[in-house]
Design an enzyme around this catalytic site. Structure first.
Site, PDB file in Angstrom:
ATOM      1  CG  ASN A 105      18.404  27.752  30.492  1.00 20.18           C
ATOM      2  OD1 ASN A 105      19.036  28.544  31.361  1.00 20.18           O
ATOM      3  ND2 ASN A 105      18.767  26.737  29.832  1.00 20.18           N
TER       4      ASN A 105
ATOM      5  NE  ARG B 139      27.917  24.231  31.995  1.00 16.55           N
ATOM      6  CZ  ARG B 139      26.618  24.553  31.637  1.00 16.55           C
ATOM      7  NH1 ARG B 139      25.479  24.001  32.627  1.00 16.55           N
ATOM      8  NH2 ARG B 139      26.263  25.187  30.687  1.00 16.55           N
TER       9      ARG B 139
ATOM     10  CD  GLN C  44      26.537  17.577  30.088  1.00 14.80           C
ATOM     11  OE1 GLN C  44      26.340  17.878  31.560  1.00 14.80           O
ATOM     12  NE2 GLN C  44      25.853  17.987  29.302  1.00 14.80           N
TER      13      GLN C  44
HETATM   14  P1  NAD Z   1      24.264  34.401  36.637  1.00 20.53           P
HETATM   15  O1  NAD Z   1      25.731  34.957  35.737  1.00 20.53           O
HETATM   16  O2  NAD Z   1      23.142  35.368  36.759  1.00 20.53           O
HETATM   17  O3  NAD Z   1      24.727  34.083  38.348  1.00 20.53           O
HETATM   18  C1  NAD Z   1      25.932  33.389  38.562  1.00 20.53           C
HETATM   19  C2  NAD Z   1      26.502  33.863  39.840  1.00 20.53           C
HETATM   20  O4  NAD Z   1      27.612  33.144  40.230  1.00 20.53           O
HETATM   21  C3  NAD Z   1      26.970  35.448  39.917  1.00 20.53           C
HETATM   22  O5  NAD Z   1      26.199  35.992  40.906  1.00 20.53           O
HETATM   23  C4  NAD Z   1      28.392  35.237  40.237  1.00 20.53           C
HETATM   24  O6  NAD Z   1      28.853  36.217  40.957  1.00 20.53           O
HETATM   25  C5  NAD Z   1      28.516  33.923  40.972  1.00 20.53           C
HETATM   26  N1  NAD Z   1      29.618  33.326  41.050  1.00 20.53           N
HETATM   27  C6  NAD Z   1      30.839  33.180  40.057  1.00 20.53           C
HETATM   28  N2  NAD Z   1      31.839  32.636  40.331  1.00 20.53           N
HETATM   29  C7  NAD Z   1      31.677  32.087  41.854  1.00 20.53           C
HETATM   30  C8  NAD Z   1      32.239  31.729  42.746  1.00 20.53           C
HETATM   31  N3  NAD Z   1      33.599  31.239  42.644  1.00 20.53           N
HETATM   32  N4  NAD Z   1      32.063  31.430  43.774  1.00 20.53           N
HETATM   33  C9  NAD Z   1      30.759  31.891  44.098  1.00 20.53           C
HETATM   34  N5  NAD Z   1      29.826  32.601  43.286  1.00 20.53           N
HETATM   35  C10 NAD Z   1      30.414  32.467  42.015  1.00 20.53           C
HETATM   36  O7  NAD Z   1      24.296  33.007  36.070  1.00 20.53           O
HETATM   37  P2  NAD Z   1      22.780  31.928  36.102  1.00 20.53           P
HETATM   38  O8  NAD Z   1      21.934  32.398  35.002  1.00 20.53           O
HETATM   39  O9  NAD Z   1      22.379  31.986  37.456  1.00 20.53           O
HETATM   40  O10 NAD Z   1      23.499  30.641  35.722  1.00 20.53           O
HETATM   41  C11 NAD Z   1      24.576  29.900  36.579  1.00 20.53           C
HETATM   42  C12 NAD Z   1      25.179  28.847  35.842  1.00 20.53           C
HETATM   43  O11 NAD Z   1      24.308  27.935  35.826  1.00 20.53           O
HETATM   44  C13 NAD Z   1      25.501  28.991  34.213  1.00 20.53           C
HETATM   45  O12 NAD Z   1      26.652  29.674  34.126  1.00 20.53           O
HETATM   46  C14 NAD Z   1      25.477  27.532  33.960  1.00 20.53           C
HETATM   47  O13 NAD Z   1      26.675  26.970  33.914  1.00 20.53           O
HETATM   48  C15 NAD Z   1      24.592  26.849  34.842  1.00 20.53           C
HETATM   49  N6  NAD Z   1      23.197  26.510  33.969  1.00 20.53           N
HETATM   50  C16 NAD Z   1      22.922  25.373  33.740  1.00 20.53           C
HETATM   51  C17 NAD Z   1      21.632  25.019  33.270  1.00 20.53           C
HETATM   52  C18 NAD Z   1      21.172  23.232  33.188  1.00 20.53           C
HETATM   53  O14 NAD Z   1      20.476  23.191  32.195  1.00 20.53           O
HETATM   54  N7  NAD Z   1      21.593  22.443  34.125  1.00 20.53           N
HETATM   55  C19 NAD Z   1      20.898  25.796  32.629  1.00 20.53           C
HETATM   56  C20 NAD Z   1      21.170  27.207  32.783  1.00 20.53           C
HETATM   57  C21 NAD Z   1      22.629  27.417  33.493  1.00 20.53           C
END
Ligand code: NAD
Length: 369
Positions: free
Chosen positions: A118, A258, A287
């Protein structure tokens, strides 16, 4: 033949009206027939809170649990201790912070999510939310739709162009990078990112994004901050009363990652006082969010600055089809003893399999020394 417990949100009449609303207890990720044909016991529920919930009762002999971030079945350490047969936790979507991942490692559980399923859906929601806040859209919409009023000045005094603004993402992974890509045509002044991993040089060049390693410097440079990092010990409460002080006066903050990454009270105060010109997103620290959650009521001068929705950004119909298919693929791989796609794995055999949750791969290696 295995027992699979699945926690989804209730769709009610909407699930009848829209059969493609797969992430509901009624439409069961499209897996009901498949589970039946293969002789698996498939328990689907939205009742997930407390010791008497269906979730707590049924997990004791389930081998596989499927949960979603939208209506999270919280897999705490305590719940896990009761789940003696549990082997595989599948997140139908992305973001497995509702699972105690350290405890999952202790129990040697495999935690897998449908990586990428997503990311476009969320990136689109981020761009929409940025525009809603920067253009002061909600105030104008409320005026004409609810109040039957007409006051152009009341909207325009807080309405800006995105062009020429500095926009930065906390986390430049799959979603963060897609947000940067989608911002390119808006001719922002600069695109920044804060992440502990560098973007590949080619990818950074393509979007012209600059990495800032110091959070204070990063926050101080941005007109718009969008949060796209997972929730873990290193990001919980990252945006709090103290760090908000480093943000520009009148900046906008968008969080679809989150809820618990941003301190709820600190954000409310900042929006109410006008320090932040607005906050928007779809994720909440609990939630479903309680009726008195501070983010429901917060609003800045002139009613501006609240662009909250329930947790919907990653559960568009298109996204549901992708994460339903991905859930089945993970389950099938597990049944057949085949390896999972590496990018889907969060924990396996007692270790973190991803760097995204606080670079814990390095922590694992450290711990093994
Ligand atoms: P991803 O793993 O591709 O990217 C996450 C990035 O965050 C990575 O590059 C990682 O290095 C970075 N990161 C981790 N800790 C960090 C920190 N302390 N400071 C800065 N950067 C940091 O994940 P993604 O697919 O891009 O998804 C990210 C997040 O989005 C998911 O973990 C989820 O919590 C959230 N999400 C929300 C929804 C929604 O419906 N609202 C849907 C999908 C994902």
């Amino acid at each position: 033949m295995v027992k699979v417990l699945c926690v989804l949100y209730s769709g009610g009449k909407h699930a009848q009206e829209q059969p493609r609303l797969l992430g509901t207890i009624e439409n069961k990720l499209g897996l009901e027939q498949y589970m039946k044909d293969n002789g698996h016991e498939f328990v689907v529920t939205d009742d997930k809170e407390g010791p008497n919930s269906v979730f707590a009762k049924e997990i004791v002999d389930a081998e596989v649990v499927i949960t979603t971030p939208f209506h999270p079945g919280y897999l705490t350490k305590e719940i896990m201790a009761t789940a003696k047969k549990l082997k595989l936790c599948i997140t139908a979507g992305i973001g497995s912070d509702h699972i105690d991942l350290d405890a999952a490692n202790e129990h040697k559980l495999t935690v897998a999510e449908v990586t990428g399923s997503n990311v476009v859906s969320v990136a689109e929601h981020v761009i929409m939310t940025i525009l809603i806040l920067v253009r002061n859209y909600n105030v104008g919409h409320e005026q004409v739709y609810r109040s039957k009023a007409w006051d152009v000045a009341a909207v325009a005094k807080d309405s800006y162009d995105l062009e020429g603004k500095v926009v930065g993402t906390i986390g430049a992974g799959r979603i963060g990078y897609r947000v940067l890509e989608r911002l390119l045509p808006f001719n922002c002044k600069e695109l920044l990112y804060y992440d502990y991993q560098d973007l590949p040089a080619e990818a950074a060049k393509k979007v012209g994004a600059r990495r800032i390693e110091d959070i204070k410097e990063f926050l101080g440079a941005c007109d718009v901050v969008t949060v796209n990092a997972p929730l873990h010990a290193g990001t919980k409460d990252l945006i709090n009363e103290e760090t908000i002080k480093y943000m520009k006066d009148g900046a906008w903050l968008i969080n679809t990652a989150r809820g618990a990454i941003c301190n709820a009270e600190a954000v409310r105060k900042a929006v109410d006082s006008g320090k932040l010109r607005g906050y928007g997103g779809d994720v909440w620290n609990v939630q479903p969010a309680p009726a008195d959650h501070p983010w429901r009521e917060m609003s800045g001068p002139g009613g501006r600055g609240n662009a909250m929705t329930p947790h919907v950004s990653g559960t568009s119909i298109d996204a549901q089809e992708r994460y339903a298919a991905g859930t089945k693929a993970i389950f099938d791989n597990w049944l057949a003893g085949k390896p999972q796609k590496p990018e889907d794995l969060i924990t396996e055999s007692g270790s973190y399999a991803t760097k995204a949750y606080g670079n814990r791969v390095a922590q694992n290696q450290e711990a093994k020394k």
